[in-house]
Design an enzyme around this catalytic site. Structure first.
Site, mmCIF file in Angstrom:
data_model
loop_
_atom_site.group_PDB
_atom_site.id
_atom_site.type_symbol
_atom_site.label_atom_id
_atom_site.label_comp_id
_atom_site.label_asym_id
_atom_site.label_seq_id
_atom_site.Cartn_x
_atom_site.Cartn_y
_atom_site.Cartn_z
ATOM 1 N N ALA A 109 0.921 -0.859 -0.181
ATOM 2 C CA ALA A 109 0.536 -0.029 -0.003
ATOM 3 C C ALA A 109 1.408 1.293 0.144
ATOM 4 C CB ALA A 109 -0.766 -0.261 1.376
ATOM 5 N N ALA A 110 1.367 1.232 -0.945
ATOM 6 C CA ALA A 110 2.860 2.053 -1.178
ATOM 7 C C ALA A 110 3.020 4.466 -1.344
ATOM 8 C CB ALA A 110 3.718 1.887 -2.352
ATOM 9 N N PRO A 112 1.592 8.092 -0.482
ATOM 10 C CA PRO A 112 2.509 8.779 -2.090
ATOM 11 C C PRO A 112 3.966 8.325 -1.975
ATOM 12 C CG PRO A 112 1.971 10.294 -0.182
ATOM 13 C CD PRO A 112 1.311 8.618 0.420
ATOM 14 N N GLY A 113 4.145 6.772 -1.040
ATOM 15 C CA GLY A 113 5.922 6.236 -1.825
ATOM 16 C C GLY A 113 6.684 7.033 -0.425
ATOM 17 N N LYS A 115 7.690 5.711 2.014
ATOM 18 C CA LYS A 115 7.604 4.351 2.458
ATOM 19 C C LYS A 115 8.947 3.629 1.484
ATOM 20 C CE LYS A 115 5.345 4.616 6.961
ATOM 21 N NZ LYS A 115 4.172 4.905 6.622
ATOM 22 N N ASP A 176 1.727 -0.829 4.745
ATOM 23 C CA ASP A 176 2.027 0.067 5.724
ATOM 24 C C ASP A 176 0.066 0.351 5.404
ATOM 25 O OD1 ASP A 176 2.012 1.712 7.587
ATOM 26 O OD2 ASP A 176 1.931 3.659 5.108
ATOM 27 N N CYS A 229 -1.087 4.075 11.440
ATOM 28 C CA CYS A 229 -0.811 5.163 12.048
ATOM 29 C C CYS A 229 -2.618 5.788 13.106
ATOM 30 C CB CYS A 229 -0.445 6.580 11.226
ATOM 31 S SG CYS A 229 -1.802 6.209 9.433
HETATM 32 N N1 SAM Z 1 2.617 3.629 2.883
HETATM 33 C C1 SAM Z 1 2.604 4.986 2.335
HETATM 34 C C2 SAM Z 1 3.738 6.142 2.279
HETATM 35 O O1 SAM Z 1 4.475 5.728 3.326
HETATM 36 O O2 SAM Z 1 3.882 7.080 1.733
HETATM 37 C C3 SAM Z 1 1.383 5.049 2.594
HETATM 38 C C4 SAM Z 1 -0.678 4.268 2.875
HETATM 39 S S1 SAM Z 1 -1.293 5.128 3.488
HETATM 40 C C5 SAM Z 1 -1.513 4.622 5.017
HETATM 41 C C6 SAM Z 1 -2.304 3.794 3.290
HETATM 42 C C7 SAM Z 1 -2.522 3.799 0.846
HETATM 43 O O3 SAM Z 1 -3.534 2.262 1.213
HETATM 44 C C8 SAM Z 1 -3.447 4.106 0.388
HETATM 45 O O4 SAM Z 1 -2.607 5.275 -0.434
HETATM 46 C C9 SAM Z 1 -4.412 3.993 -0.033
HETATM 47 O O5 SAM Z 1 -4.629 4.311 -0.870
HETATM 48 C C10 SAM Z 1 -3.586 2.396 -0.317
HETATM 49 N N2 SAM Z 1 -5.244 1.350 -0.833
HETATM 50 C C11 SAM Z 1 -6.209 1.358 0.052
HETATM 51 N N3 SAM Z 1 -6.886 0.362 0.004
HETATM 52 C C12 SAM Z 1 -6.440 -0.073 -0.067
HETATM 53 C C13 SAM Z 1 -5.616 -1.707 -1.093
HETATM 54 N N4 SAM Z 1 -7.332 -2.600 -0.904
HETATM 55 N N5 SAM Z 1 -5.491 -2.345 -1.138
HETATM 56 C C14 SAM Z 1 -3.671 -2.155 -0.873
HETATM 57 N N6 SAM Z 1 -3.808 -0.828 -0.436
HETATM 58 C C15 SAM Z 1 -4.832 0.062 -0.632
#
Ligand code: SAM
Length: 302
Positions: A109-110, A112-113, A115, A176, A229
């Site tokens: 779940a990357a 905006p990037g 991590k 994440d 978070c």
């Molecule tokens: N790891 C990111 C960073 O450090 O920049 C932040 C991730 S944020 C907490 C969670 C992310 O999960 C969001 O970008 C969201 O769009 C995405 N997301 C939502 N539903 C999802 C799914 N079913 N599978 C994977 N990612 C999903």
């Protein structure tokens, strides 16, 4: 639990409650993570100081600094990807993951990037890194950050994490997870009322599907870090407990260079496995940052 339940519901599990509440209403310090793919901490520090910015090192990490003003984002050093503006707490899941050059790694779940680009710098751009993000409007920021920070080893995919194809297996996976984000309350004051019960319930159902698929995608002896978070135990210890009940996952102690609370083992009449205390809960007063939760799991050898 359909209305806002409020942070008050965490009073019984946060022992230093007054310090917690005081930290929640203090302004969030601005932190930058030096992108070691592009420059050394010393070089970025010198360049920004010579432009009049004041940077204070963070004692527990040699690539993190507090910056005195948000205008640091308007510098050429930022545009060139020499650093990434990131809450200090958000660097800890990657530290727990401990990515190594040459490994095969999935960031499930990357966007905006933050991590993902940190993982690439730990890998020295060497070894396949899959940055997955299914939400279309969040993909441009992920791709822009990958480009700006000079990440050369990432492939971007757009699967729903819970149905990520089982064609490959990974040495390490970061999940994440999408979460109720209560830990970001210092920058998003509406979250000081806590997330709604219905949001927590919906997210915890999704997190359970995601963590099962992430675990199944590991190689034998592979490592999974699950992070959020938020403070909600249903999304944290509850999700990890669910994985332990469904799979043979081994929960490892999360080791951090700072004070953090242990994962809780009972909540609302529910008992979690005793080893859940190996997870960590990070509160804003622990790191003068946001809050979060980290679990580190390992798949046994075949
Ligand atoms: N790891 C990111 C960073 O450090 O920049 C932040 C991730 S944020 C907490 C969670 C992310 O999960 C969001 O970008 C969201 O769009 C995405 N997301 C939502 N539903 C999802 C799914 N079913 N599978 C994977 N990612 C999903």
């Amino acid at each position: 639990m359909s209305k806002r339940s409020g942070l008050e519901r965490y009073r019984a599990i946060i022992t230093d409650w007054d310090e917690f509440i005081a930290a929640c209403v203090r302004p969030l310090p601005l932190t930058i993570r030096i992108n070691t793919l592009r420059a050394s901490p010393h070089e970025v520090h010198s360049r920004l100081m010579s432009k009049g910015f004041s940077l204070t090192p963070i004692s527990w990490a040699d690539n993190l600094f507090h910056a005195d003003t948000a205008s640091v984002s308007k510098t050429i050093e930022h545009w060139l990807g020499l650093f990434y503006i990131q809450e200090a707490v958000q660097t800890l899941p990657v530290r727990a993951l401990d990515p190594q050059p040459g490994e095969t790694i999935l960031d499930m779940a990357a966007a905006p990037g933050g991590k993902c680009t940190h993982i690439a710098s730990c890998m020295h751009n060497h070894g396949p890194l899959v940055a997955n993000e299914p939400v279309g409007k969040r993909q441009p920021s992920l791709m822009a950050n990958i480009n700006r920070l000079g990440v050369l080893n990432a492939t971007v995919t757009a699967y729903r994490g819970e149905s990520f194809p089982m064609h490959a297996r990974f040495d390490r996976i970061l999940l994440d997870a999408p979460c109720s984000a209560e830990g970001t309350l210092r920058k998003e004051s509406s979250l000081r009322d806590g997330a709604t019960g219905s949001a927590i319930a919906r997210l915890s159902r999704l997190q359970r599907r995601l963590i099962l698929r992430a675990y199944d995608l590991l190689k034998p002896e592979g490592t999974l870090v699950y992070s959020t978070c938020t403070f909600a135990p249903e999304e944290n210890e509850g999700t990890v407990s669910y994985l332990l009940s469904e799979r043979d996952a081994l929960l490892e102690q999360v080791k951090l260079p700072l004070t953090a609370a242990a994962g809780i083992t009972t909540w609302n009449g529910e008992e979690y496995a005793p080893e859940i205390s190996r997870c960590v809960r990070i509160y804003p007063h622990h790191v003068d940052s946001g809050g979060g939760f980290i679990a580190r799991l390992r798949k046994p050898a075949r």
